[in-house]
Design an enzyme around this catalytic site. Sequence first.
Site, PDB file in Angstrom:
ATOM      1  N   ARG A   1      -1.416 -17.756  11.655  1.00  0.00           N
ATOM      2  CA  ARG A   1      -1.188 -16.496  12.379  1.00  0.00           C
ATOM      3  C   ARG A   1      -2.001 -15.426  12.099  1.00  0.00           C
ATOM      4  O   ARG A   1      -1.805 -14.889  10.864  1.00  0.00           O
ATOM      5  CB  ARG A   1       0.138 -16.244  12.367  1.00  0.00           C
ATOM      6  CG  ARG A   1       0.617 -15.211  13.486  1.00  0.00           C
ATOM      7  CD  ARG A   1       2.269 -14.821  13.336  1.00  0.00           C
ATOM      8  NE  ARG A   1       2.632 -13.665  14.444  1.00  0.00           N
ATOM      9  CZ  ARG A   1       3.121 -12.461  13.912  1.00  0.00           C
ATOM     10  NH1 ARG A   1       2.858 -12.228  12.447  1.00  0.00           N
ATOM     11  NH2 ARG A   1       3.514 -11.589  14.862  1.00  0.00           N
TER      12      ARG A   1
ATOM     13  N   HIS B   1       0.904  -1.101   0.033  1.00  0.00           N
ATOM     14  CA  HIS B   1       0.184  -0.277   0.095  1.00  0.00           C
ATOM     15  C   HIS B   1       0.849   1.218   0.081  1.00  0.00           C
ATOM     16  O   HIS B   1       1.748   1.571   0.989  1.00  0.00           O
ATOM     17  CB  HIS B   1      -0.748   0.192   1.284  1.00  0.00           C
ATOM     18  CG  HIS B   1      -1.858  -0.992   1.171  1.00  0.00           C
ATOM     19  ND1 HIS B   1      -3.025  -0.905   0.468  1.00  0.00           N
ATOM     20  CD2 HIS B   1      -2.117  -2.165   1.980  1.00  0.00           C
ATOM     21  CE1 HIS B   1      -3.930  -2.235   0.457  1.00  0.00           C
ATOM     22  NE2 HIS B   1      -3.125  -2.783   1.527  1.00  0.00           N
TER      23      HIS B   1
ATOM     24  N   VAL C   1       2.490 -16.470  -4.491  1.00  0.00           N
ATOM     25  CA  VAL C   1       2.830 -17.921  -5.221  1.00  0.00           C
ATOM     26  C   VAL C   1       2.767 -18.859  -4.019  1.00  0.00           C
ATOM     27  O   VAL C   1       3.235 -18.629  -2.875  1.00  0.00           O
ATOM     28  CB  VAL C   1       3.901 -17.920  -5.772  1.00  0.00           C
ATOM     29  CG1 VAL C   1       4.020 -17.292  -7.162  1.00  0.00           C
ATOM     30  CG2 VAL C   1       5.239 -17.460  -5.192  1.00  0.00           C
ATOM     31  N   ARG C   2       2.243 -20.192  -4.460  1.00  0.00           N
ATOM     32  CA  ARG C   2       1.792 -20.990  -3.395  1.00  0.00           C
ATOM     33  C   ARG C   2       1.651 -22.234  -3.759  1.00  0.00           C
ATOM     34  O   ARG C   2       1.646 -22.701  -4.797  1.00  0.00           O
ATOM     35  CB  ARG C   2       0.599 -20.560  -2.540  1.00  0.00           C
ATOM     36  CG  ARG C   2      -0.642 -20.852  -3.442  1.00  0.00           C
ATOM     37  CD  ARG C   2      -1.830 -20.346  -2.879  1.00  0.00           C
ATOM     38  NE  ARG C   2      -3.113 -20.222  -3.705  1.00  0.00           N
ATOM     39  CZ  ARG C   2      -3.055 -19.188  -4.569  1.00  0.00           C
ATOM     40  NH1 ARG C   2      -2.496 -18.155  -4.731  1.00  0.00           N
ATOM     41  NH2 ARG C   2      -4.329 -19.311  -5.250  1.00  0.00           N
TER      42      ARG C   2
ATOM     43  N   HIS D   1      -0.687  -6.537  -5.183  1.00  0.00           N
ATOM     44  CA  HIS D   1      -0.671  -7.836  -4.409  1.00  0.00           C
ATOM     45  C   HIS D   1      -0.018  -8.890  -5.378  1.00  0.00           C
ATOM     46  O   HIS D   1      -0.003  -8.890  -6.624  1.00  0.00           O
ATOM     47  CB  HIS D   1      -1.942  -8.320  -4.363  1.00  0.00           C
ATOM     48  CG  HIS D   1      -2.425  -9.557  -3.980  1.00  0.00           C
ATOM     49  ND1 HIS D   1      -2.963 -10.485  -4.922  1.00  0.00           N
ATOM     50  CD2 HIS D   1      -1.986 -10.279  -2.921  1.00  0.00           C
ATOM     51  CE1 HIS D   1      -2.877 -11.797  -4.195  1.00  0.00           C
ATOM     52  NE2 HIS D   1      -2.379 -11.593  -3.041  1.00  0.00           N
TER      53      HIS D   1
END
Length: 303
Positions: free
Chosen positions: A264, A97, A110-111, A107
């Site tokens: 978290r 931001h 990668v996962r 934004h």
Amino acid sequence: MNDKQFQQVLSYLKGLQDSICNSLEIIEPDKKFKQDAWTHANGGGGRTRTLRGKVFESAGVNFSHVLGDKLPGSATAKRPELTGSGFEASGVSLVIHPNNPFIPTSHANVRVFRTTGGGNVNDDNKWWFGGGFDLTPYYPFDEDIVHWHQTAKDACAPFGKEVYKKFKAWCDEYFYLKHRKETRGVGGLFFDDLNQWSFEKSFEFIQAIGNAYVAAYLPIVKKRMDTPFTEQHKAFQKYRRGRYVEFNLVYDRGTLFGLQSGGRTESILMSMPPEVSFRYNYQPESGSEEEKLYDYLAPRDWV
């Protein structure tokens, strides 16, 4: 995806977090990312890095690696056959931001996921990749958006002629606020459930996308960071940031997965903008700079 392959992905993701943070710190020479290292109750953990500076009002770059005994509902909604399976998941997720309203919010993510069996599920070798990046301007410039999409297209090109087109359309569809009837921004790339290719090709693809983010975003930041702005510009930025909050809390699968899997909370919600305003039934003045944005909040071919 065997253990050795999964470790290769983990190593890349940690390096990607380091690389992106180093690139952003060049823009903020007087600031460094602060890191919170954390552990997950079921195993694994992560590194949450945040920066607040002159250019980036709030920058968060998060690496996570979590394990669980049971996939949460957000992960099995389209895969009911995996209900009850354990899982291992990792990724890098970031939201930037900026302070200057003429710099877009960005934004990227990668996962990787893999199942580990258990419960009523016998198959412990399901895996898939996901990710992408998208751009959310407040005062849009066509040349910036074209650059963003051209970088995305170039990253996809080695993997197939239709890859950019497919994942660009998926992004437009995914980052859409149905209750507002508008896109969150001007799009980019989004993909999930990527396992139709080999592990090697899939892994190469997420590296290409992860590595392309800085090349897509930083030239825009450098071009707009010194643009003068007024309190009116800042007020509109804060108002439009509210759409970011709405999307992330109502629709975003990553946010839902993180919360449902016991992740978290501070790291999951680091995507929230530092200052937001909500105005009842706000309408931009006809012919104003602010009204111009609304012409961009629908899918469009940019390259």
